[in-house]
Design an enzyme around this catalytic site. Structure first.
Site, PDB file in Angstrom:
ATOM      1  N   LYS A 106       5.305   0.335   7.901  1.00  0.00           N
ATOM      2  CA  LYS A 106       4.913   1.605   7.291  1.00  0.00           C
ATOM      3  C   LYS A 106       6.101   2.553   7.359  1.00  0.00           C
ATOM      4  O   LYS A 106       6.538   2.947   8.437  1.00  0.00           O
ATOM      5  CB  LYS A 106       3.725   2.177   8.059  1.00  0.00           C
ATOM      6  CG  LYS A 106       3.293   3.529   7.590  1.00  0.00           C
ATOM      7  CD  LYS A 106       2.001   3.906   8.288  1.00  0.00           C
ATOM      8  CE  LYS A 106       1.619   5.345   7.953  1.00  0.00           C
ATOM      9  NZ  LYS A 106       0.410   5.748   8.655  1.00  0.00           N
ATOM     10  N   VAL A 153       3.673   1.168   2.581  1.00  0.00           N
ATOM     11  CA  VAL A 153       3.568   0.046   3.509  1.00  0.00           C
ATOM     12  C   VAL A 153       4.066  -1.214   2.817  1.00  0.00           C
ATOM     13  O   VAL A 153       3.651  -1.521   1.701  1.00  0.00           O
ATOM     14  CB  VAL A 153       2.118  -0.146   3.982  1.00  0.00           C
ATOM     15  CG1 VAL A 153       2.041  -1.226   5.027  1.00  0.00           C
ATOM     16  CG2 VAL A 153       1.541   1.145   4.508  1.00  0.00           C
ATOM     17  N   GLY A 185       0.826  -1.203   0.000  1.00  0.00           N
ATOM     18  CA  GLY A 185       0.000   0.000   0.000  1.00  0.00           C
ATOM     19  C   GLY A 185       0.853   1.243   0.000  1.00  0.00           C
ATOM     20  O   GLY A 185       2.056   1.186   0.279  1.00  0.00           O
ATOM     21  N   SER A 186       0.237   2.355  -0.373  1.00  0.00           N
ATOM     22  CA  SER A 186       0.979   3.604  -0.290  1.00  0.00           C
ATOM     23  C   SER A 186       0.003   4.716   0.016  1.00  0.00           C
ATOM     24  O   SER A 186      -1.184   4.630  -0.290  1.00  0.00           O
ATOM     25  CB  SER A 186       1.726   3.886  -1.589  1.00  0.00           C
ATOM     26  OG  SER A 186       0.809   4.060  -2.621  1.00  0.00           O
ATOM     27  N   GLY A 187       0.501   5.745   0.656  1.00  0.00           N
ATOM     28  CA  GLY A 187      -0.371   6.857   1.038  1.00  0.00           C
ATOM     29  C   GLY A 187       0.391   8.154   0.899  1.00  0.00           C
ATOM     30  O   GLY A 187       1.475   8.185   0.318  1.00  0.00           O
ATOM     31  N   PHE A 239       1.952   9.961   3.065  1.00  0.00           N
ATOM     32  CA  PHE A 239       3.202  10.171   3.770  1.00  0.00           C
ATOM     33  C   PHE A 239       4.184   9.017   3.651  1.00  0.00           C
ATOM     34  O   PHE A 239       5.242   9.047   4.244  1.00  0.00           O
ATOM     35  CB  PHE A 239       2.920  10.442   5.247  1.00  0.00           C
ATOM     36  CG  PHE A 239       2.116  11.680   5.469  1.00  0.00           C
ATOM     37  CD1 PHE A 239       1.002  11.662   6.264  1.00  0.00           C
ATOM     38  CD2 PHE A 239       2.468  12.855   4.847  1.00  0.00           C
ATOM     39  CE1 PHE A 239       0.254  12.805   6.463  1.00  0.00           C
ATOM     40  CE2 PHE A 239       1.722  14.007   5.036  1.00  0.00           C
ATOM     41  CZ  PHE A 239       0.611  13.979   5.839  1.00  0.00           C
ATOM     42  N   GLY A 240       3.836   7.999   2.893  1.00  0.00           N
ATOM     43  CA  GLY A 240       4.789   6.917   2.788  1.00  0.00           C
ATOM     44  C   GLY A 240       4.173   5.659   2.235  1.00  0.00           C
ATOM     45  O   GLY A 240       3.085   5.680   1.652  1.00  0.00           O
ATOM     46  N   ASP A 297      -9.220  10.776  10.030  1.00  0.00           N
ATOM     47  CA  ASP A 297      -8.992  10.251   8.686  1.00  0.00           C
ATOM     48  C   ASP A 297      -9.612   8.867   8.559  1.00  0.00           C
ATOM     49  O   ASP A 297      -9.003   7.954   8.005  1.00  0.00           O
ATOM     50  CB  ASP A 297      -7.490  10.205   8.402  1.00  0.00           C
ATOM     51  CG  ASP A 297      -7.195  10.130   6.910  1.00  0.00           C
ATOM     52  OD1 ASP A 297      -6.087   9.697   6.551  1.00  0.00           O
ATOM     53  OD2 ASP A 297      -8.086  10.467   6.103  1.00  0.00           O
TER      54      ASP A 297
END
Ligand SMILES: *[C@@H]1O[C@H](CO)[C@@H](O)[C@H](O)[C@H]1NC(C)=O
Ligand SMILES: *[C@@H]1O[C@H](CO)[C@@H](O)[C@H](O)[C@H]1NC(C)=O
Ligand SMILES: *[C@@H]1O[C@H](CO)[C@@H](O)[C@H](O)[C@H]1NC(C)=O
Ligand SMILES: *[C@@H]1O[C@H](CO)[C@@H](O)[C@H](O)[C@H]1NC(C)=O
Ligand SMILES: *[C@@H]1O[C@H](CO)[C@@H](O)[C@H](O)[C@H]1NC(C)=O
Ligand SMILES: *[C@@H]1O[C@H](CO)[C@@H](O)[C@H](O)[C@H]1NC(C)=O
Ligand SMILES: *[C@@H]1O[C@H](CO)[C@@H](O)[C@H](O)[C@H]1NC(C)=O
Length: 762
Positions: free
Chosen positions: A619, A604, A597-599, A601-602, A731
């Protein structure tokens, strides 16, 4: 809408407007495509011309620039939300033309200048929120008459001046009145007509005339039995502690701090069964803390510091199982620290400094499972030793015991206080040598051992810690002073009053050491330095998170997952020290195959720990991204104090440097086999990188969906009501709801979470 310098931002802003411009009865549409699809499916007509728009919601859309005056042409507009953007300049006068507006929210921008008077004439407004801007000027005296329907008025964190208009009492529907952090002054008008008022937040202004009548407005609330928040701290209010407060039976937050309030804390305070925060610090209260305080079962903050309170600390405080922070510092309390405090199992921090407390430190305190921030008993008359049990405080950041009469040796068990940063034991009667045990406390920042009876040499390993203050003055230390680390800067070490020290850097003006083991020490020091540099880059600073709470399990049985966690003899969880290198190997060099995964701020990664083959989610924060470090810190701050079966369990945090010498920050979490709820609800959004171990068709039955919703509700209930200070996730969305092997939901990603402390004035 916004005049920006940047075309790209402008284009994006326009897209956003398109996306959000249509009425969205279910609040489900997140993009323009979603909207079209929704409309097609439901056979409804979406869109229309901009002029007919009734609702414009552009919060948090990263819009920069001034707000275009043409917005005044959207004459159908009923709801306008532009909060959390970067608007600058004045609020356009043309907003006053939007006669249909019921809701105007411009919070958290940089609007400046005065608020156009026409806005205060929008007589249909029920909500006016201008919080956290740079607005100035006096509030119009007729405000309450021109805004008769107002329910929610929030003008906090601006530069408003002048008086609170007396007409406010004519806005008789007012539920929330939030005017904190401005420059308002003078008398607070009678609020007796505001029968619906539940939150009154006036903190941090210059209200009151420092006269006995200042608090009369509190009595004007006497019949408001549903008042929830009364926050009037940091003003110039004088007067006697109003007993009327005992009648506010719903009160959850009472904050009267930093005023000039005299008198006693009334015994009837015990009536406020719903009280969560009792903050009366920095006033001139006298008398004792009534033992009825023990009836406040929901209390989690008790701050009475900085008054003239006397007498013993009531043992009934032991009744307060929700209490998480208590400060009684800077009063005249006498007697012993009640051992009943050992029953306050939610305690995170204890501040009892600068009183006249006697006796020993009760052993029960060392068993408090949540104690993680502070024990401050400095400047009292405590006697006895620092017990061996101090080693149980393996989650505690600061121990401040300076200025007492403690004696004996510093126990070697202190080596287990691995997150300790501040150790203040100065001005006591400790003997023996500086314990070797301090060697393991890699996080130590400040050590004060001054004015004791310590003997022997200064252990060279102190030079290897990342200390910024070492106060060893006035002991009986002898021998050579190291020259590296903290010893390399004379401002950060205090050694005076130790007559037999020698060597050290020249600025210390100590005599040279007679025998000359100089060369040997510096050679040893060099190898040591090398080892330590390597070691510290391997292990970094590990934040050890709180102990496991044994939680009630729901009727659904849960298989024991293979967690990379061991238990010590007392049954406490020990968190593994995971270095950058370990994580690198666990993820095969953070390879794309491990990416789950990615978001913002960084990213996973899925990792398999070599040690025991356990599977974890890692993460990693992209520190180049503005806000990522803040997000990491926010997450650590929150996770420090929470534990719940429906929250994603964090195994440890890794703060280190990577192979290129850049800062590396990561959180290591439980791995959730079934990915996120988002993957299940919108499988098409899955990127090719997201692989699931579960290859059965991704369909959730109604029953499963219901269970997940209940799980999430449990976790939110815990965050908001059951833990320590309430935590707002900020969030919550399907991609942050993770599902374990039994589809039990775990809420994760606390990067935007906010802990609500006593300044819950937002
Ligand atoms: C409140 O409203 C009443 C009736 O409209 C009016 O007479 C009174 O002057 C108002 N009070 C203030 C303080 O403006
Ligand atoms: C409270 O209510 C009582 C009876 O309803 C009334 O007599 C009294 O004046 C009210 N007090 C205030 C301060 O409004
Ligand atoms: C609390 O309310 C009761 C009845 O409403 C009243 O008699 C009493 O005087 C009030 N107490 C205080 C301290 O205002
Ligand atoms: C302790 O709390 C209970 C309610 O749980 C209450 O009935 C009792 O009065 C309290 N004891 C003291 C000493 O305040
Ligand atoms: C060192 O300790 C003494 C005694 O506690 C204190 O008075 C002094 O301010 C300390 N120095 C520093 C720099 O903290
Ligand atoms: C300091 O320690 C020495 C021996 O270690 C002891 O003889 C002396 O009494 C101690 N002084 C105080 C004030 O405790
Ligand atoms: C010593 O430390 C002080 C405070 O931490 C700092 O201001 C100063 O620049 C340092 N001096 C040297 C030579 O590094």
């Amino acid at each position: 809408l916004a005049t920006t310098q940047n075309n790209e931002t402008e284009r994006l802003a326009l897209l956003e407007i398109k996306a959000k411009i249509t009425d969205d009865p279910l609040g489900v549409m997140r993009s323009w495509d979603d909207t079209i699809q929704y409309c097609e499916w439901h056979g409804v007509t979406c869109g229309g011309t901009y002029e007919q728009v009734t609702k414009l919601d552009l919060n948090s859309s990263e819009i920069t620039g001034t707000l275009s005056p043409y917005i005044g042409n959207l004459s159908f507009l009923q709801q306008l939300r532009l909060d959390s953007n970067n608007f600058v300049g004045m609020i356009p006068d043309s907003l006053g033309k939007l006669k249909n507006l019921t809701i105007m929210v411009l919070d958290e921008n940089m609007f400046n200048g005065i608020v156009p008077p026409s806005i205060f004439n929008l007589s249909l407004l029920t909500q006016l929120s201008l919080r956290q801007n740079e607005l100035e000027g006096d509030l119009p005296s007729g405000l309450g008459n021109t805004l008769p329907r107002l329910q929610f008025l929030s003008l906090g964190s601006n530069r408003f001046t002048g008086l609170i208009p007396a007409s406010i009492s004519n806005s008789s529907s007012l539920d929330v009145l939030q005017l904190s952090q401005n420059h308002l002054r003078g008398h607070v008008p009678s609020l007796h007509k505001l029968q619906r008022l539940s939150r009154l937040v006036l903190s941090d202004n210059s209200l009151g005339y420092d006269q006995d009548e200042d608090l009369n407005f509190v009595s004007s609330l006497a019949n408001h039995t549903h008042l929830l928040w009364l926050q009037i701290g940091q003003n110039n209010f004088k007067g006697v502690f109003p007993k009327t407060i005992c009648n506010f039976s719903s009160l959850a937050i009472l904050a009267l701090h930093k005023n000039n309030i005299v008198g006693e804390i009334p015994v009837c305070i015990g009536n406020l069964a719903k009280l969560q925060q009792f903050v009366v610090s920095d006033n001139r209260l006298s008398g004792v803390i009534p033992s009825s305080i023990g009836q406040l079962q929901n209390l989690y903050t008790l701050y009475t510091n900085g008054n003239n309170l006397s007498g013993v600390i009531p043992s009934s405080i032991g009744n307060l199982s929700s209490l998480s922070k208590i400060s009684l510092s800077h009063n005249n309390h006498i007697g012993e620290i009640p051992s009943d405090l050992g029953n306050c199992t939610s305690l995170i921090a204890l501040y009892f400094a600068n009183n006249s407390l006697t006796g020993g430190i009760p052993l029960q305190l060392f068993n408090l499972p949540a104690l993680s921030t502070m024990i401050d008993f400095s400047e009292n008359h405590l006697t006895g030793s620092l017990p061996e049990e101090v080693g149980k405080l393996n989650n505690l950041q600061s121990i401040l015991l300076n200025g007492n009469m403690l004696s004996g040796q510093i126990p070697s068990s202190i080596s287990r206080c691995v997150v300790l940063e501040y150790l203040y034991l100065g001005k006591n009667n400790f003997g023996g040598s500086i314990p070797d045990a301090l060697r393991s406390l890699k996080g130590l920042l400040e050590i004060d051992l001054s004015y004791n009876n310590l003997t022997g040499q200064i252990p060279p390993f102190l030079a290897d810690l990342q200390l910024r203050l070492l106060n060893l003055s006035h002991n009986s230390l002898e021998g050579e002073v190291p020259i590296r680390g903290v010893f390399n800067n004379a401002t950060n070490i205090l050694l005076s009053g130790n007559d037999r020290l020698c060597g050290g850097i020249v600025e210390l003006h100590l005599p040279r050491c007679s025998s000359s083991p100089d060369k040997q020490e510096s050679k040893q020091g060099h190898t040591k330095k090398l080892t330590v540099t390597i070691l510290s880059s391997f292990f970094g600073v590990i934040l050890v998170l709180a102990l496991v709470l044994v939680l009630l399990k729901k009727s659904r049985k849960r298989k024991k997952t293979n967690e990379p966690v061991s238990h010590d003899i007392s049954g406490h969880r020990i968190f593994p020290n995971l270095s950058y290198q370990t994580l690198l190997r666990a993820t095969n060099g953070f390879s794309p195959e491990h990416l789950i995964g990615s978001g913002t701020f960084g990213v996973v990664h899925k990792g398999i720990l070599e040690e025991d083959g356990s599977v974890v989610a890692i993460k990693t924060f992209n520190l180049e991204h503005h806000g990522a470090l803040k997000s990491f810190i926010a997450e650590c701050e929150v996770l420090r104090s929470i534990r719940h079966r429906n929250l994603l369990k964090v195994i440890t945090a890794c703060s280190s440097v990577d192979n290129q010498g850049r800062d590396f920050k990561a959180l290591v979490c439980e791995y959730m086999v079934n990915g996120s709820l988002e993957d299940w609800l919108h499988p098409s959004h899955e990127t090719s990188n997201v692989k699931s171990l579960c290859d059965t068709s991704r369909y959730l039955s109604f029953h499963q969906r219901f269970d997940i919703a209940v799980d999430v509700a449990f976790s939110l209930d815990y965050l908001h009501h059951q833990g320590g200070a309430p935590i707002v996730h900020c969030d919550l969305k399907p991609s942050n709801i993770l599902l374990d092997d039994e589809l039990v939901a775990h809420v994760g990603d606390f990067g935007l979470a906010k802990i609500l402390l006593e300044g819950v004035n937002n």
